[in-house]
Design a protein around this motif. Sequence first.
Motif, PDB file in Angstrom:
ATOM      1  N   GLU A  23       0.868  -1.186   0.000  1.00 19.56           N
ATOM      2  CA  GLU A  23       0.000   0.000   0.000  1.00 19.56           C
ATOM      3  C   GLU A  23       0.899   1.228   0.000  1.00 19.56           C
ATOM      4  O   GLU A  23       2.059   1.156   0.378  1.00 19.56           O
ATOM      5  N   LEU A  24       0.341   2.335  -0.453  1.00 15.66           N
ATOM      6  CA  LEU A  24       1.090   3.589  -0.531  1.00 15.66           C
ATOM      7  C   LEU A  24       0.231   4.741  -0.064  1.00 15.66           C
ATOM      8  O   LEU A  24      -0.992   4.715  -0.208  1.00 15.66           O
ATOM      9  N   THR A  25       0.885   5.752   0.458  1.00 17.35           N
ATOM     10  CA  THR A  25       0.194   6.987   0.830  1.00 17.35           C
ATOM     11  C   THR A  25       0.135   7.889  -0.391  1.00 17.35           C
ATOM     12  O   THR A  25       0.905   7.711  -1.337  1.00 17.35           O
ATOM     13  N   PRO A  26      -0.747   8.883  -0.381  1.00 17.24           N
ATOM     14  CA  PRO A  26      -0.746   9.850  -1.486  1.00 17.24           C
ATOM     15  C   PRO A  26       0.613  10.544  -1.639  1.00 17.24           C
ATOM     16  O   PRO A  26       1.044  10.804  -2.760  1.00 17.24           O
ATOM     17  N   THR A  27       1.287  10.800  -0.538  1.00 15.98           N
ATOM     18  CA  THR A  27       2.606  11.435  -0.594  1.00 15.98           C
ATOM     19  C   THR A  27       3.603  10.537  -1.323  1.00 15.98           C
ATOM     20  O   THR A  27       4.386  11.009  -2.156  1.00 15.98           O
ATOM     21  N   GLU A  28       3.572   9.245  -1.035  1.00 17.57           N
ATOM     22  CA  GLU A  28       4.472   8.309  -1.709  1.00 17.57           C
ATOM     23  C   GLU A  28       4.132   8.206  -3.193  1.00 17.57           C
ATOM     24  O   GLU A  28       5.029   8.205  -4.044  1.00 17.57           O
ATOM     25  N   ILE A  83       4.871   9.660  -9.242  1.00 18.34           N
ATOM     26  CA  ILE A  83       4.120  10.031 -10.435  1.00 18.34           C
ATOM     27  C   ILE A  83       4.135  11.546 -10.559  1.00 18.34           C
ATOM     28  O   ILE A  83       3.851  12.255  -9.605  1.00 18.34           O
ATOM     29  N   ASP A  84       4.424  12.026 -11.732  1.00 18.62           N
ATOM     30  CA  ASP A  84       4.563  13.459 -11.948  1.00 18.62           C
ATOM     31  C   ASP A  84       3.211  14.114 -12.246  1.00 18.62           C
ATOM     32  O   ASP A  84       2.903  14.436 -13.394  1.00 18.62           O
ATOM     33  N   VAL A  85       2.381  14.255 -11.199  1.00 13.85           N
ATOM     34  CA  VAL A  85       1.107  14.962 -11.311  1.00 13.85           C
ATOM     35  C   VAL A  85       0.924  15.808 -10.057  1.00 13.85           C
ATOM     36  O   VAL A  85       1.503  15.524  -9.018  1.00 13.85           O
ATOM     37  N   ASP A  86       0.111  16.851 -10.157  1.00 13.32           N
ATOM     38  CA  ASP A  86      -0.127  17.663  -8.974  1.00 13.32           C
ATOM     39  C   ASP A  86      -1.086  16.932  -8.029  1.00 13.32           C
ATOM     40  O   ASP A  86      -1.756  15.970  -8.392  1.00 13.32           O
ATOM     41  N   ASP A  87      -1.138  17.389  -6.800  1.00 11.49           N
ATOM     42  CA  ASP A  87      -1.889  16.734  -5.735  1.00 11.49           C
ATOM     43  C   ASP A  87      -3.367  16.579  -6.072  1.00 11.49           C
ATOM     44  O   ASP A  87      -3.946  15.503  -5.867  1.00 11.49           O
ATOM     45  N   SER A  88      -3.992  17.616  -6.602  1.00 11.96           N
ATOM     46  CA  SER A  88      -5.424  17.524  -6.902  1.00 11.96           C
ATOM     47  C   SER A  88      -5.695  16.518  -8.019  1.00 11.96           C
ATOM     48  O   SER A  88      -6.692  15.791  -7.994  1.00 11.96           O
ATOM     49  N   THR A  89      -4.807  16.438  -9.003  1.00 11.65           N
ATOM     50  CA  THR A  89      -4.945  15.467 -10.090  1.00 11.65           C
ATOM     51  C   THR A  89      -4.793  14.047  -9.556  1.00 11.65           C
ATOM     52  O   THR A  89      -5.567  13.156  -9.918  1.00 11.65           O
ATOM     53  N   GLY A 100       3.505  10.687  10.364  1.00 11.40           N
ATOM     54  CA  GLY A 100       2.388  11.619  10.441  1.00 11.40           C
ATOM     55  C   GLY A 100       1.337  11.389   9.377  1.00 11.40           C
ATOM     56  O   GLY A 100       0.594  12.294   9.027  1.00 11.40           O
ATOM     57  N   LEU A 101       1.264  10.161   8.840  1.00 11.12           N
ATOM     58  CA  LEU A 101       0.362   9.888   7.734  1.00 11.12           C
ATOM     59  C   LEU A 101      -0.862   9.107   8.188  1.00 11.12           C
ATOM     60  O   LEU A 101      -0.777   8.202   9.012  1.00 11.12           O
ATOM     61  N   TYR A 102      -2.007   9.465   7.611  1.00  8.40           N
ATOM     62  CA  TYR A 102      -3.277   8.848   7.956  1.00  8.40           C
ATOM     63  C   TYR A 102      -3.825   7.907   6.882  1.00  8.40           C
ATOM     64  O   TYR A 102      -4.467   6.932   7.178  1.00  8.40           O
ATOM     65  N   THR A 103      -3.648   8.228   5.640  1.00 10.83           N
ATOM     66  CA  THR A 103      -4.365   7.576   4.552  1.00 10.83           C
ATOM     67  C   THR A 103      -3.438   6.729   3.689  1.00 10.83           C
ATOM     68  O   THR A 103      -2.363   7.181   3.302  1.00 10.83           O
ATOM     69  N   TYR A 104      -3.907   5.527   3.381  1.00 14.86           N
ATOM     70  CA  TYR A 104      -3.167   4.601   2.538  1.00 14.86           C
ATOM     71  C   TYR A 104      -4.099   4.063   1.456  1.00 14.86           C
ATOM     72  O   TYR A 104      -5.287   3.902   1.682  1.00 14.86           O
ATOM     73  N   TYR A 105      -3.524   3.770   0.297  1.00 15.83           N
ATOM     74  CA  TYR A 105      -4.278   3.189  -0.810  1.00 15.83           C
ATOM     75  C   TYR A 105      -3.625   1.880  -1.217  1.00 15.83           C
ATOM     76  O   TYR A 105      -2.415   1.724  -1.122  1.00 15.83           O
TER      77      TYR A 105
END
Length: 134
Positions: free
Chosen positions: A54-59, A64-70, A96-101
């Motif tokens: 699993e990965l966090t949005p930060t990871e 991946i070269d996209v902005d955060d909202s994308t 300090g991370l909460y969310t994982y995908y």
Amino acid sequence: MGTKHTRADDAPDDPNDLLPERSVLSLEEYLEMQAAVGNRTRFEILYRLSHTDELTPTELDSMIDVDDSTLHYHLGKLREVGLVEKRARSERDSDGLYTYYRATILGEVILEHGVEELLRREWDFGDAYDSSAD
């Protein structure tokens, strides 16, 4: 002009008949999954998630070269069709991370037996694609 090859098996006249009577998903839902993974950014997100636990949005953002909202938009689309799931922690971890995908089972299967399989077949059958090899 290409020629139509007939398949050895008896393909049904109606594509809906490809599914078992008690299918978990409808044909439309399967097609929505396929369409979702057909986008380059979503393919890359699913690819990276299916090859990790699993990965966090930060990871993901660092890979991946996209902005955060994308990134979040595409994660939402993948979640919407059932290819990715989100796990939220009730407490922060050491970073300090909460969310994982992570990729769902369907996400892993559609990737492995879809685009990745086509790419592997190109390696295996390179000569068949080369029209200059006579």
